[in-house]
Design a protein around this motif. Sequence first.
Motif, short mmCIF file in Angstrom:
data_model
loop_
_atom_site.label_atom_id
_atom_site.label_comp_id
_atom_site.label_asym_id
_atom_site.label_seq_id
_atom_site.Cartn_x
_atom_site.Cartn_y
_atom_site.Cartn_z
N ILE A 174 -4.40 1.05 -13.08
CA ILE A 174 -3.08 1.12 -12.71
C ILE A 174 -2.57 2.08 -11.47
N SER A 175 -3.31 3.41 -11.70
CA SER A 175 -2.99 4.24 -10.71
C SER A 175 -3.37 3.95 -9.31
N ALA A 176 -4.33 3.19 -9.40
CA ALA A 176 -5.21 2.77 -7.98
C ALA A 176 -4.18 1.81 -7.30
N MET A 177 -3.70 0.73 -8.20
CA MET A 177 -2.84 -0.28 -7.63
C MET A 177 -1.53 0.31 -7.46
N LEU A 178 -0.96 1.20 -7.97
CA LEU A 178 0.17 1.80 -7.62
C LEU A 178 0.19 2.60 -6.13
N GLY A 179 -0.97 3.32 -6.04
CA GLY A 179 -1.27 3.74 -4.78
C GLY A 179 -1.25 2.84 -3.94
N ALA A 180 -2.05 1.81 -3.72
CA ALA A 180 -2.01 0.74 -3.00
C ALA A 180 -0.74 0.04 -2.45
N ILE A 181 0.05 -0.25 -3.39
CA ILE A 181 1.35 -0.74 -3.20
C ILE A 181 2.37 0.26 -2.40
N ALA A 182 1.90 1.56 -2.67
CA ALA A 182 2.57 2.55 -1.94
C ALA A 182 2.20 2.46 -0.41
N GLY A 183 0.82 2.20 -0.21
CA GLY A 183 0.48 2.24 0.93
C GLY A 183 0.85 0.96 1.76
N ILE A 184 0.94 -0.15 1.22
CA ILE A 184 1.39 -1.40 1.60
C ILE A 184 2.90 -1.36 2.22
N LEU A 185 3.73 -0.66 1.22
CA LEU A 185 5.07 -0.75 1.68
C LEU A 185 5.50 0.18 2.73
N LEU A 186 4.57 1.23 2.90
CA LEU A 186 4.70 2.29 3.90
C LEU A 186 4.12 2.25 5.07
N THR A 187 3.00 1.55 5.40
CA THR A 187 2.29 1.20 6.49
C THR A 187 3.11 0.34 7.63
N PRO A 188 4.00 -0.41 7.49
CA PRO A 188 4.83 -1.11 8.41
C PRO A 188 5.74 -0.10 9.14
N THR A 189 6.14 0.85 8.49
CA THR A 189 7.04 2.17 9.24
C THR A 189 6.14 3.01 9.77
N GLN A 190 4.63 3.32 9.68
CA GLN A 190 4.00 4.14 10.49
C GLN A 190 2.50 3.64 10.32
N TYR A 191 1.56 4.22 10.92
CA TYR A 191 0.28 3.77 10.91
C TYR A 191 -0.54 4.25 9.75
N ILE B 237 -5.88 -5.79 -5.47
CA ILE B 237 -7.06 -5.90 -6.43
C ILE B 237 -8.28 -5.00 -5.83
N ILE B 238 -8.66 -5.09 -4.59
CA ILE B 238 -9.53 -4.18 -4.03
C ILE B 238 -9.28 -2.46 -4.48
N ALA B 239 -8.21 -2.13 -4.56
CA ALA B 239 -7.89 -0.78 -4.93
C ALA B 239 -7.99 -0.72 -6.52
N GLY B 240 -7.77 -1.51 -7.16
CA GLY B 240 -8.11 -1.47 -8.61
C GLY B 240 -9.30 -1.39 -9.00
N ILE B 241 -10.20 -2.30 -8.10
CA ILE B 241 -11.70 -2.28 -8.40
C ILE B 241 -12.26 -0.88 -8.02
N VAL B 242 -11.78 -0.29 -6.95
CA VAL B 242 -12.30 0.95 -6.44
C VAL B 242 -11.93 2.16 -7.64
N GLY B 243 -10.94 1.91 -8.01
CA GLY B 243 -10.19 2.96 -8.92
C GLY B 243 -11.09 2.78 -10.21
N ALA B 244 -11.48 1.45 -10.82
CA ALA B 244 -12.30 1.40 -11.81
C ALA B 244 -13.74 2.15 -11.61
N ALA B 245 -14.17 1.83 -10.25
CA ALA B 245 -15.44 2.34 -10.00
C ALA B 245 -15.38 3.85 -9.83
N VAL B 246 -14.51 4.39 -9.36
CA VAL B 246 -14.24 6.01 -9.70
C VAL B 246 -14.27 6.41 -10.83
N GLU B 247 -13.43 5.81 -12.02
CA GLU B 247 -13.54 6.05 -13.37
C GLU B 247 -14.93 6.02 -13.89
#
Length: 292
Positions: free
Chosen positions: A200-217, A73-83
């Motif tokens: 939507i783009s921001a939320m997709l990026g956030a999901i990618a980050g959440i999935l990836l972070t357990p495997t690396q910092y 949700i935070i990423a979505g809000i930031v994405g909307a703010a960027v736009e």
Amino acid sequence: MDNISLVLQSLISGISIGCVYGLIGIGFCVIYNASGIVNFAQGAFVMIGGMATSVLMTDFQLPYAAAAIGAIIIAGIVGAAVERLVVRPLWNRNVAIFVMILATLAAQIVIERMAYILVGDQPKTLPPVSDLPPMMLGGVAVNIQSLWILASSLIIIAALNVFFKTSRTGKAMRAVSINAEAAVLQGIPVSRMLTLAFVISAMLGAIAGILLTPTQYTAFNVGVPFAISGFIAAIIGGFGRPLGAFIGGIALGVIQSMAILELGAGFKNVAALSLLLLFLFFRPSGLLGSTR
């Protein structure tokens, strides 16, 4: 471990990271289709996903799922703010697309600096989604987190396909991507669709980050490398084609893993840029793009 097992292990690792690249690439495509803009702030949303989830879990004691949803949700809000604050004023003034692309790159830097001020420069990580041990397939260990990444990515791809093909909002966004002027004549609120594309783009990026972070910092400055990888994935797949971006991401991840196995970690970026140049030279339209 024999050579075949090493290759298979690298292949699984490449597919896993490639799914993440693919999700980032899809984020590029969603915005490009709605506006013609290449959003180089996309990597910042990957950083926000992992960073915000970690902060919400450690500092606010939220459960894993609640922290992940909060980060999205935070990423979505930031994405909307960027736009609204960066892209929209330039869009309304009809400036060149190139200027708006540079503006998104500046937004990426600003978001990184804000993350540094708010969270600091210490790397953060997340626990794996499940505590199950790796699954052994012959002599190959398959990390359960890799399975989570693959399954989540496929579910997201299917959900986006349903959204764009069956929902009124999805169809409106597709109409804007085909012809914005005609969409306006049909009563479609193009400006609202543009904001939604960034969300939507921001939320997709956030999901990618959440999935990836357990495997690396993750850290405040990890966004740019992921933005570049997602951009390359989108180019390989055929810019503007979400499925192509996902396939391109997997291809990129596999190529990088094989380069690390055969040549060492120092050749990871060399392999990625070499693959990009090959496509730009011999098939600039990408895997799923038209050859015309």
